[in-house]
Design an enzyme around this catalytic site. Structure first.
Site, PDB file in Angstrom:
ATOM      1  N   TYR A 227      -2.181  -0.388  10.854  1.00 20.09           N
ATOM      2  CA  TYR A 227      -2.268  -1.076   9.558  1.00 20.09           C
ATOM      3  C   TYR A 227      -1.034  -0.770   8.706  1.00 20.09           C
ATOM      4  O   TYR A 227      -0.355  -1.682   8.225  1.00 20.09           O
ATOM      5  CB  TYR A 227      -3.541  -0.646   8.809  1.00 20.09           C
ATOM      6  CG  TYR A 227      -3.514  -0.994   7.331  1.00 20.09           C
ATOM      7  CD1 TYR A 227      -3.590  -2.313   6.894  1.00 20.09           C
ATOM      8  CD2 TYR A 227      -3.387   0.015   6.355  1.00 20.09           C
ATOM      9  CE1 TYR A 227      -3.538  -2.629   5.536  1.00 20.09           C
ATOM     10  CE2 TYR A 227      -3.342  -0.296   5.008  1.00 20.09           C
ATOM     11  CZ  TYR A 227      -3.418  -1.617   4.605  1.00 20.09           C
ATOM     12  OH  TYR A 227      -3.358  -1.927   3.261  1.00 20.09           O
TER      13      TYR A 227
ATOM     14  N   LYS B 282       2.052  -3.171   7.305  1.00 15.66           N
ATOM     15  CA  LYS B 282       2.377  -3.371   5.886  1.00 15.66           C
ATOM     16  C   LYS B 282       3.824  -2.936   5.614  1.00 15.66           C
ATOM     17  O   LYS B 282       4.531  -3.571   4.828  1.00 15.66           O
ATOM     18  CB  LYS B 282       1.419  -2.577   4.991  1.00 15.66           C
ATOM     19  CG  LYS B 282      -0.019  -3.073   4.979  1.00 15.66           C
ATOM     20  CD  LYS B 282      -0.209  -4.465   4.393  1.00 15.66           C
ATOM     21  CE  LYS B 282      -0.056  -4.540   2.900  1.00 15.66           C
ATOM     22  NZ  LYS B 282      -0.416  -5.880   2.367  1.00 15.66           N
TER      23      LYS B 282
ATOM     24  N   THR C 157       0.814  -1.223   0.000  1.00 16.28           N
ATOM     25  CA  THR C 157       0.000   0.000   0.000  1.00 16.28           C
ATOM     26  C   THR C 157       0.847   1.271   0.000  1.00 16.28           C
ATOM     27  O   THR C 157       1.980   1.269   0.503  1.00 16.28           O
ATOM     28  CB  THR C 157      -0.902  -0.012   1.262  1.00 16.28           C
ATOM     29  OG1 THR C 157      -1.576   1.228   1.370  1.00 16.28           O
ATOM     30  CG2 THR C 157      -0.093  -0.221   2.542  1.00 16.28           C
ATOM     31  N   ASP C 158       0.254   2.360  -0.485  1.00 11.68           N
ATOM     32  CA  ASP C 158       0.948   3.660  -0.433  1.00 11.68           C
ATOM     33  C   ASP C 158       0.995   4.207   0.996  1.00 11.68           C
ATOM     34  O   ASP C 158       1.739   5.148   1.282  1.00 11.68           O
ATOM     35  CB  ASP C 158       0.271   4.672  -1.367  1.00 11.68           C
ATOM     36  CG  ASP C 158      -1.185   4.963  -1.040  1.00 11.68           C
ATOM     37  OD1 ASP C 158      -1.736   4.338  -0.110  1.00 11.68           O
ATOM     38  OD2 ASP C 158      -1.788   5.828  -1.709  1.00 11.68           O
ATOM     39  N   GLU C 159       0.188   3.616   1.901  1.00 12.90           N
ATOM     40  CA  GLU C 159       0.135   4.159   3.272  1.00 12.90           C
ATOM     41  C   GLU C 159       1.459   3.996   4.021  1.00 12.90           C
ATOM     42  O   GLU C 159       1.670   4.635   5.042  1.00 12.90           O
ATOM     43  CB  GLU C 159      -1.019   3.516   4.052  1.00 12.90           C
ATOM     44  CG  GLU C 159      -2.352   3.799   3.410  1.00 12.90           C
ATOM     45  CD  GLU C 159      -3.550   3.576   4.324  1.00 12.90           C
ATOM     46  OE1 GLU C 159      -3.371   3.385   5.529  1.00 12.90           O
ATOM     47  OE2 GLU C 159      -4.672   3.611   3.789  1.00 12.90           O
TER      48      GLU C 159
HETATM   49  P1  NAD Z   1      -9.658  -7.480   1.738  1.00 10.75           P
HETATM   50  O1  NAD Z   1      -9.734  -7.177   3.185  1.00 10.75           O
HETATM   51  O2  NAD Z   1     -10.856  -7.250   0.884  1.00 10.75           O
HETATM   52  O3  NAD Z   1      -9.251  -9.024   1.536  1.00 10.75           O
HETATM   53  C1  NAD Z   1      -8.273  -9.649   2.302  1.00 10.75           C
HETATM   54  C2  NAD Z   1      -8.340 -11.138   2.029  1.00 10.75           C
HETATM   55  O4  NAD Z   1      -7.297 -11.782   2.787  1.00 10.75           O
HETATM   56  C3  NAD Z   1      -9.666 -11.791   2.467  1.00 10.75           C
HETATM   57  O5  NAD Z   1     -10.124 -12.667   1.465  1.00 10.75           O
HETATM   58  C4  NAD Z   1      -9.291 -12.555   3.730  1.00 10.75           C
HETATM   59  O6  NAD Z   1     -10.083 -13.706   3.953  1.00 10.75           O
HETATM   60  C5  NAD Z   1      -7.835 -12.917   3.437  1.00 10.75           C
HETATM   61  N1  NAD Z   1      -7.064 -13.170   4.665  1.00 10.75           N
HETATM   62  C6  NAD Z   1      -6.996 -12.386   5.776  1.00 10.75           C
HETATM   63  N2  NAD Z   1      -6.220 -12.970   6.712  1.00 10.75           N
HETATM   64  C7  NAD Z   1      -5.765 -14.138   6.163  1.00 10.75           C
HETATM   65  C8  NAD Z   1      -4.909 -15.179   6.628  1.00 10.75           C
HETATM   66  N3  NAD Z   1      -4.377 -15.152   7.867  1.00 10.75           N
HETATM   67  N4  NAD Z   1      -4.642 -16.214   5.801  1.00 10.75           N
HETATM   68  C9  NAD Z   1      -5.182 -16.262   4.553  1.00 10.75           C
HETATM   69  N5  NAD Z   1      -6.014 -15.316   4.072  1.00 10.75           N
HETATM   70  C10 NAD Z   1      -6.307 -14.272   4.871  1.00 10.75           C
HETATM   71  O7  NAD Z   1      -8.394  -6.697   1.203  1.00 10.75           O
HETATM   72  P2  NAD Z   1      -8.194  -5.885  -0.160  1.00 10.75           P
HETATM   73  O8  NAD Z   1      -8.736  -4.534   0.008  1.00 10.75           O
HETATM   74  O9  NAD Z   1      -8.615  -6.726  -1.282  1.00 10.75           O
HETATM   75  O10 NAD Z   1      -6.595  -5.762  -0.150  1.00 10.75           O
HETATM   76  C11 NAD Z   1      -5.785  -6.826  -0.611  1.00 10.75           C
HETATM   77  C12 NAD Z   1      -4.330  -6.462  -0.425  1.00 10.75           C
HETATM   78  O11 NAD Z   1      -4.037  -5.271  -1.143  1.00 10.75           O
HETATM   79  C13 NAD Z   1      -3.934  -6.201   1.020  1.00 10.75           C
HETATM   80  O12 NAD Z   1      -2.663  -6.736   1.223  1.00 10.75           O
HETATM   81  C14 NAD Z   1      -3.907  -4.686   1.129  1.00 10.75           C
HETATM   82  O13 NAD Z   1      -2.986  -4.269   2.100  1.00 10.75           O
HETATM   83  C15 NAD Z   1      -3.475  -4.314  -0.267  1.00 10.75           C
HETATM   84  N6  NAD Z   1      -3.944  -2.994  -0.744  1.00 10.75           N
HETATM   85  C16 NAD Z   1      -5.273  -2.684  -0.673  1.00 10.75           C
HETATM   86  C17 NAD Z   1      -5.705  -1.460  -1.192  1.00 10.75           C
HETATM   87  C18 NAD Z   1      -7.161  -1.063  -1.159  1.00 10.75           C
HETATM   88  O14 NAD Z   1      -7.490   0.080  -1.482  1.00 10.75           O
HETATM   89  N7  NAD Z   1      -8.088  -1.938  -0.803  1.00 10.75           N
HETATM   90  C19 NAD Z   1      -4.779  -0.574  -1.752  1.00 10.75           C
HETATM   91  C20 NAD Z   1      -3.429  -0.945  -1.786  1.00 10.75           C
HETATM   92  C21 NAD Z   1      -3.027  -2.162  -1.297  1.00 10.75           C
HETATM   93  O1  DAU Z   2      -4.241   3.919   0.331  1.00 10.29           O
HETATM   94  C1  DAU Z   2      -4.427   2.540   0.215  1.00 10.29           C
HETATM   95  C2  DAU Z   2      -5.297   2.046   1.353  1.00 10.29           C
HETATM   96  O2  DAU Z   2      -6.621   2.499   1.087  1.00 10.29           O
HETATM   97  C3  DAU Z   2      -5.275   0.534   1.515  1.00 10.29           C
HETATM   98  O3  DAU Z   2      -3.976   0.117   1.836  1.00 10.29           O
HETATM   99  C4  DAU Z   2      -6.265   0.088   2.595  1.00 10.29           C
HETATM  100  O4  DAU Z   2      -6.296  -1.326   2.673  1.00 10.29           O
HETATM  101  C5  DAU Z   2      -7.637   0.604   2.230  1.00 10.29           C
HETATM  102  O5  DAU Z   2      -8.570   0.275   3.239  1.00 10.29           O
HETATM  103  C6  DAU Z   2      -7.606   2.128   2.026  1.00 10.29           C
HETATM  104  O6  DAU Z   2      -7.382   2.799   3.283  1.00 10.29           O
HETATM  105  P1  DAU Z   2      -8.182   4.133   3.694  1.00 10.29           P
HETATM  106  O7  DAU Z   2      -8.165   4.273   5.157  1.00 10.29           O
HETATM  107  O8  DAU Z   2      -7.721   5.296   2.880  1.00 10.29           O
HETATM  108  O9  DAU Z   2      -9.664   3.719   3.147  1.00 10.29           O
HETATM  109  P2  DAU Z   2     -11.115   3.902   3.791  1.00 10.29           P
HETATM  110  O10 DAU Z   2     -12.110   3.508   2.732  1.00 10.29           O
HETATM  111  O11 DAU Z   2     -11.233   3.277   5.130  1.00 10.29           O
HETATM  112  O12 DAU Z   2     -11.221   5.483   3.985  1.00 10.29           O
HETATM  113  C7  DAU Z   2     -11.055   6.384   2.892  1.00 10.29           C
HETATM  114  C8  DAU Z   2     -11.124   7.805   3.455  1.00 10.29           C
HETATM  115  O13 DAU Z   2     -12.469   8.062   3.891  1.00 10.29           O
HETATM  116  C9  DAU Z   2     -10.247   8.026   4.666  1.00 10.29           C
HETATM  117  O14 DAU Z   2      -9.730   9.353   4.635  1.00 10.29           O
HETATM  118  C10 DAU Z   2     -11.205   7.884   5.849  1.00 10.29           C
HETATM  119  C11 DAU Z   2     -12.516   8.389   5.296  1.00 10.29           C
HETATM  120  N1  DAU Z   2     -13.736   7.752   5.826  1.00 10.29           N
HETATM  121  C12 DAU Z   2     -13.794   6.384   5.835  1.00 10.29           C
HETATM  122  C13 DAU Z   2     -14.919   5.732   6.308  1.00 10.29           C
HETATM  123  C14 DAU Z   2     -14.964   4.222   6.359  1.00 10.29           C
HETATM  124  C15 DAU Z   2     -14.811   8.531   6.236  1.00 10.29           C
HETATM  125  O15 DAU Z   2     -14.769   9.774   6.188  1.00 10.29           O
HETATM  126  N2  DAU Z   2     -15.932   7.889   6.692  1.00 10.29           N
HETATM  127  C16 DAU Z   2     -16.027   6.523   6.765  1.00 10.29           C
HETATM  128  O16 DAU Z   2     -17.089   5.999   7.216  1.00 10.29           O
END
Ligand code: NAD
Ligand code: DAU
Length: 374
Positions: free
Chosen positions: A178, A182, A143-145
């Site tokens: 988180y 990562k 992630t970019d975080e």
């Molecule tokens: P998600 O939470 O939707 O899915 C996570 C998956 O991992 C689920 O299917 C869960 O069952 C599985 N999992 C969790 N713990 C596990 C374990 N111990 N063993 C096996 N499987 C397990 O996540 P996502 O949003 O699809 O993100 C996927 C990946 O991409 C993550 O590594 C996250 O950090 C990264 N990422 C997400 C975003 C985003 O915006 N969602 C952006 C950048 C990077």
């Molecule tokens: O940047 C990449 C990341 O983006 C991933 O690594 C994470 O897995 C993914 O969950 C996401 O993280 P964020 O915290 O940015 O996403 P989230 O959807 O939780 O929140 C997006 C923005 O919206 C953040 O600034 C918080 C705000 N927010 C979120 C929720 C859930 C609200 O204002 N209200 C809300 O109810």
């Protein structure tokens, strides 16, 4: 599985977290585009894992599901041996920042120890194979975080290291449990490359959105709440900025890096598409009200400002010049198109939303695979 079946596929990929949001898009893409690869979806099916996301490809001959925990060394080793794994694309993680603030330990366990467990299993299995690391790849989806937070107005006030966007060279500065987990897992991946010579690659991506995202994340939560006329929670003043990328564009970037990325390298992936949360939510209101046949702006009354997230990062913005320049990748979906497609998908799949919010989706594994949840 016998030796013959193992040899039928040119690559046998352990794709962890394949039942989650991004993972399911990636599994679908790889299964459909590469019939010569076996895609082994390895997932523990936590609350975020949903096999209904993969319904359309579950009968594909090159798709296999294994229910397993990346923290369990025996389960991971067994999967490597059973399928003769040649590559890992690792997405399994605890992914929600708000949950990490309440329960940091489960993030350290899954994201740090789980990644380390996978790395060690890959190391032992590949080092013991006749060709060693040749033709192998361990790909970590990150992630970019990990880079921390940027200033809201880059012209007025620079981030501590003087950057306006996150580049691959930006120092790590995670703030939430988180992002700390990562960042730590990224360091372990690099350590296995630098110490043991394992071919690894890491991508750090911005915020994804699209179909099948668990409705705890901002975009699906807002759509679901507009649909149900529930309050739309905006943390703080809604001024925080995120860089949004349509999930299929992330999957296409992973495909590209998996095939053409250089081992040992890191690539940033982003939409170069920054939105203040409040502006994005207003746009979602506009689109959703229109598609539901409501009066323009009718759902604005649902906007509810709530207590800010602890340690809320102000702004993320990705510089994706490296992957664009070196690998020729670019997002294919405009924001306008991506948001419209996303809202339409959730409105057309209300049953998916209802099954997820009610918890019924968790029964699918038992129904389809005929096994009990453990
Ligand atoms: P998600 O939470 O939707 O899915 C996570 C998956 O991992 C689920 O299917 C869960 O069952 C599985 N999992 C969790 N713990 C596990 C374990 N111990 N063993 C096996 N499987 C397990 O996540 P996502 O949003 O699809 O993100 C996927 C990946 O991409 C993550 O590594 C996250 O950090 C990264 N990422 C997400 C975003 C985003 O915006 N969602 C952006 C950048 C990077
Ligand atoms: O940047 C990449 C990341 O983006 C991933 O690594 C994470 O897995 C993914 O969950 C996401 O993280 P964020 O915290 O940015 O996403 P989230 O959807 O939780 O929140 C997006 C923005 O919206 C953040 O600034 C918080 C705000 N927010 C979120 C929720 C859930 C609200 O204002 N209200 C809300 O109810």
């Amino acid at each position: 599985m016998g030796e013959k079946e193992k040899k039928e596929y040119s690559k046998r990929i352990l794709l962890t977290g394949g039942a989650g949001f991004i993972g399911s898009h990636l599994v679908r893409r790889l299964v459909n585009r590469y019939p010569g690869y076996q895609i082994v979806c390895f997932d523990a099916l936590t609350y975020a894992g949903n096999l209904e996301n993969l319904r359309d490809i579950e009968e594909a001959p090159n798709y296999t599901f294994v229910k397993g925990d990346i923290c369990n060394f025996d389960e991971v080793k067994r999967a490597f041996a059973d399928y003769g794994i040649t590559d890992v694309i690792h997405l399994a993680a605890e992914s929600h920042v708000d949950r990490s603030i309440k329960d940091p330990f489960s993030f350290a366990k899954t994201n740090v120890l789980g990644t380390l467990t996978l790395l060690q299993a890959a190391k032992e299995f590949w080092e013991a194979s006749p060709e060693g690391y040749s033709g192998k790849l361990f790909y970590h989806v990150s992630t970019d975080e990990v880079y921390g937070s940027l200033a809201l107005d880059p012209t007025a006030e620079k981030a501590p290291y003087g950057a306006d966007t996150f580049a691959e060279t930006t120092p790590y500065s995670p703030h939430s449990p988180y992002s700390a987990s990562k960042a730590s897992s990224d360091h372990f991946v690099r350590a296995y490359h630098d110490t043991y010579g394992m071919p690894t690659v890491i991508t750090n991506c911005s915020n994804n959105y699209g179909p099948y995202q668990f409705p705890e994340k901002l975009i699906p939560l807002i759509i679901n709440n507009i649909l149900n006329r529930s309050p739309l929670p905006i943390y703080g003043k809604g001024e925080n900025v995120r860089d949004w990328l349509y999930v299929e564009d992330h999957a296409s970037a992973i495909d590209k890096v998996f095939h053409e990325g250089k081992p040992g390298e890191t690539y940033n992936i982003g939409g170069e598409n920054e939105w203040k949360n409040i502006d994005l939510v207003r746009e979602l209101i506009r689109i959703t009200d229109r598609l539901l046949g409501r009066k323009d702006g009718e759902s604005e009354s649902l906007l509810t400002y709530v207590t800010d997230r602890k340690g809320h990062d102000l702004r993320y913005a990705i510089d994706s010049a490296k992957i664009r320049r070196e690998l020729g990748w670019a997002p294919a979906t405009s924001t306008e198109e991506g948001l419209e497609k996303t809202v339409k998908w959730y409105l057309a799949n209300k049953e998916w939303l209802e099954r997820v919010t009610s918890g019924e989706y968790r029964e699918y594994y038992q129904q389809y695979y005929g096994k009990d949840e453990d």
